[in-house]
Design an enzyme around this catalytic site. Structure first.
Site: not given
Ligand code: MRU
Length: 360
Positions: A58, A98, A211, A252, A262-263
């Site tokens: 991920r 995704r 995470q 993202d 982003n997350k």
């Molecule tokens: O759901 P995930 O773990 O794939 O989400 C990851 C994030 O939101 C990160 O902050 C983003 O992908 C940047 S990773 C360099």
């Protein structure tokens, strides 16, 4: 042909999330960290698509790199009589894994261009493997460049030796586990530490998939970088205390006006940062920028299974059958972002003009 190109050693670059062997791809199973370090070997694109969907791998850049290797695997194992249909199917399957991280679609478009320019299976095999390795290596190089730009944006000059170390707060995992190596936001933090400019990192645990606690705290501790783990809800208290100068996060998808997906929880952090007069920085490769979307309102936001909130490893955390809302990303409006950094440079107060300037 680039079968298994040399990368800097894991020790020099911290952790790695994936290893390419020419006819197979190994992924470090991020679902099991930090309890177990287990590698999964994949030989086909369907397996890679499943690993992306299930979050074995991920993080936006790592998803794109894995998908590129997935296409290379499809070519490597394709039959002479059906190779075009097989590669086409692999690209379609990977693109459905995704929805939010644009790096996935960016990498697949690069692979698709190379695929369409190949006249035979043999040519496709070689060229697609080379392209996937190039995507991987460019990402790693981009992370190193971003760290330089970010320190500049933070006001640390090249000879910042005597500057006072800062404390920062980060969210999710944006490190070597989420990228081709080193990291985006976590790469900046790594560089601050290397330059003795880091007092400490606060890592949000990042509910619900954790995470921050499972991956970021693990990655930073492995590299001896001072990290304090906090519940997401403690971020306001930490920022109010006044020690943290920067919130540094990844992305993202960044749209043409500088909005950032982003997350989940990143948006609330940006509001907190503005309230407490703490600077908010987004660090992402240009492959995360999607200039085809005008604003964050157009970004598809993934919603995942409610089980991620209702239970953990099968243990119930909520009453059985409770209704759950589980969007796994949110959108931070550009107006709440102080600086966006890519490998091409950095801009303050992002908007359409700043983004155009940044991308050159
Ligand atoms: O759901 P995930 O773990 O794939 O989400 C990851 C994030 O939101 C990160 O902050 C983003 O992908 C940047 S990773 C360099």
């Amino acid at each position: 042909m680039n079968k298994s190109k040399e990368f800097p050693s894991p020790r020099a670059m911290g952790t790695v999330a994936l290893r390419w062997h020419g006819s197979s791809l190994e992924l470090l199973d991020q679902r099991l960290l930090p309890a177990q370090e287990q590698w999964i070997t994949l030989k086909d694109a369907s397996g890679v698509a499943w690993c992306i969907q299930d979050m074995t791998v991920r993080g936006a850049p790592a998803i794109g790199i894995s998908a590129a290797y997935g296409v290379a695997l499809a070519a490597h194992h394709a039959k002479n009589e059906s190779w075009e249909a097989e590669i086409d199917q692999a690209i379609r399957e990977l693109s459905a894994s995704r929805p939010t991280a644009v790096n996935l679609f960016w990498a697949l478009q690069r692979m698709e261009r190379v695929f369409h320019a190949s006249g035979s299976l043999n040519e496709a095999r070689n060229r697609l493997a080379d392209e996937a390795v190039a995507i991987h290596q460019e990402d790693l190089a981009g992370n190193l460049a971003m760290a330089d730009h970010a320190l500049d944006a933070m006001g640390f000059s090249a000879d910042a030796g005597s500057a006072t170390p800062v404390s920062v707060l980060t969210h999710c995992n944006t490190g070597a586990l989420a990228t081709g190596g080193y990291g985006t936001a976590l790469g900046v933090i790594r560089r601050l530490h290397e330059q003795k400019l880091l007092k400490q990192v606060y890592a949000d645990e990042t509910r619900p998939w954790l995470q921050g606690s499972r991956l970021t705290a693990w990655e930073l501790m492995r590299d001896g970088i001072p990290v304090t783990l906090n519940a997401d809800g403690a971020a306001a208290t930490i920022l109010a205390a006044g020690d943290v100068r920067w919130v540094i996060v990844g992305a993202d998808r960044i749209t043409a006006n500088g909005d950032v997906a982003n997350k989940i929880g990143t948006y609330s952090l940006s509001v907190l940062a503005r309230h407490h007069n703490v600077k908010f920085m987004v660090v992402a490769p240009s492959s995360t920028v999607d200039m085809t979307l005008k604003s964050g309102a157009e970004i598809p936001i993934e919603e995942r299974d409610g089980r991620e909130i209702r239970e953990i490893r099968g243990i119930p955390l909520a009453p059985e059958g409770v209704r759950v809302f589980n969007p796994v990303f949110d959108v931070t409006p550009a107006a709440l972002i102080d600086v966006i950094v890519t490998e091409k440079g950095w801009v303050r107060n992002p908007d359409v003009n700043a983004m155009l300037r940044l991308l050159g």
